[in-house]
Design an enzyme around this catalytic site. Structure first.
Site, mmCIF file in Angstrom:
data_model
loop_
_atom_site.group_PDB
_atom_site.id
_atom_site.type_symbol
_atom_site.label_atom_id
_atom_site.label_comp_id
_atom_site.label_asym_id
_atom_site.label_seq_id
_atom_site.Cartn_x
_atom_site.Cartn_y
_atom_site.Cartn_z
ATOM 1 N N CYS A 40 1.020 -1.194 0.209
ATOM 2 C CA CYS A 40 -0.156 0.091 0.053
ATOM 3 C C CYS A 40 0.851 1.072 -0.066
ATOM 4 O O CYS A 40 2.106 1.594 -0.797
ATOM 5 C CB CYS A 40 -0.551 -0.219 1.101
ATOM 6 S SG CYS A 40 -2.352 1.416 1.126
ATOM 7 N N HIS B 34 -2.959 -5.141 1.411
ATOM 8 C CA HIS B 34 -2.383 -5.984 3.302
ATOM 9 C C HIS B 34 -2.253 -6.980 3.626
ATOM 10 O O HIS B 34 -3.355 -7.774 4.861
ATOM 11 C CB HIS B 34 -3.198 -5.086 4.356
ATOM 12 C CG HIS B 34 -3.593 -3.177 3.894
ATOM 13 N ND1 HIS B 34 -2.398 -2.506 4.470
ATOM 14 C CD2 HIS B 34 -4.144 -2.267 3.173
ATOM 15 C CE1 HIS B 34 -2.295 -1.218 4.158
ATOM 16 N NE2 HIS B 34 -3.216 -0.974 3.451
ATOM 17 N N GLU C 54 -0.719 -8.794 5.761
ATOM 18 C CA GLU C 54 -0.497 -8.109 6.729
ATOM 19 C C GLU C 54 -1.510 -8.337 7.825
ATOM 20 O O GLU C 54 -1.408 -8.432 8.972
ATOM 21 C CB GLU C 54 0.771 -7.494 7.451
ATOM 22 C CG GLU C 54 0.162 -5.352 7.561
ATOM 23 C CD GLU C 54 0.329 -5.305 6.064
ATOM 24 O OE1 GLU C 54 0.052 -5.736 5.300
ATOM 25 O OE2 GLU C 54 0.103 -3.961 6.105
HETATM 26 N N1 GLN Z 1 -3.524 6.182 0.999
HETATM 27 C C1 GLN Z 1 -1.946 5.905 2.239
HETATM 28 C C2 GLN Z 1 -1.291 6.891 0.833
HETATM 29 O O1 GLN Z 1 -1.048 7.332 0.218
HETATM 30 C C3 GLN Z 1 -1.966 4.607 1.433
HETATM 31 C C4 GLN Z 1 -3.108 3.875 2.398
HETATM 32 C C5 GLN Z 1 -2.156 3.010 3.176
HETATM 33 O O2 GLN Z 1 -1.180 2.200 3.335
HETATM 34 N N2 GLN Z 1 -3.795 1.967 3.007
HETATM 35 O O3 GLN Z 1 -0.159 7.194 1.671
#
Ligand code: GLN
Length: 208
Positions: free
Chosen positions: A80, A187, A189
């Protein structure tokens, strides 16, 4: 000997990655300073907020050491926000946010967040046995463009496993690999499925 994998521990889902890596057979350690970074065979960049992590990377003087190790071929897995940090180009990023680079993709930040704040579906994931991976997306990026050396490992299906139309997300790449760099928009994790972490542990083992 177990491979030693660091989790960038400035912000985000640090504990969850440490636990998942340990379960996958690695020695997992938090990384907050360059001296800690120097001791690891691989690094995980967790989910969280990429703009915050980018600021903290500069504050903790980790930006250049991390870029240097990535250039030297340190295996990395970004989930992410971690995927955003590794991307060569960010759409809808904050203009002052730093990138580590190393992954030849264009990602759109908060891509899933414009429709719904979170999104879940099962995904076919190339290279993982044992059936689809349940993916949880939280204001997640997706990959809009990939360079020639990037392999797409998973994409969003047209219809989610819950039967919903995936809309604009349909067909978007959400797991990619370029050599020693792995990234997922979601994710693993958070779900208890350790296969993605096991894949990364294998990549680190092979690299060492
Ligand atoms: N929207 C977040 C960002 O810009 C990422 C979201 C996340 O890691 N769950 O970093």
């Amino acid at each position: 000997m177990a491979v030693r994998i660091g989790v960038l521990a400035l912000q985000g889902n640090v504990r969850e990655h440490l636990a998942a890596l340990t379960a996958a057979g690695a020695e997992a350690v938090p990384v907050r300073r360059a001296s800690e970074l120097a001791t690891v065979d691989g690094i995980v960049l967790p989910g969280g907020e990429s703009t915050t992590m980018s600021t903290l990377l500069a504050t903790f003087e980790l930006l250049e050491p991390l870029r240097a190790r990535l250039r030297d071929g340190l295996p990395a897995y970004g989930s992410c926000a971690g995927m955003i940090l590794l991307a060569e180009e960010i759409l809808d990023g904050r203009p002052d946010q730093h990138q580590l680079g190393g992954l030849d993709v264009v990602v759109r930040r908060n891509a899933f967040g414009r429709q719904v704040d979170s999104f879940e579906t099962d995904l076919e994931f190339t290279g993982l046995t044992g059936g689809p991976v349940h993916a949880v997306f939280i204001r997640a990026p997706w990959v809009e463009k990939t360079g020639g050396d990037v392999e797409v490992l998973a994409s969003v299906p047209e219809v989610t496993s819950a039967g919903a139309d995936a809309g604009e997300a349909a067909g978007r790449a959400v797991a990619v690999r370029q050599g020693r760099v792995l990234a997922t928009s979601f994710h693993p994790e958070l779900t208890g499925d350790r296969r993605v972490h096991a894949l990364f542990v294998d990549m680190v083992r092979t690299a060492r």
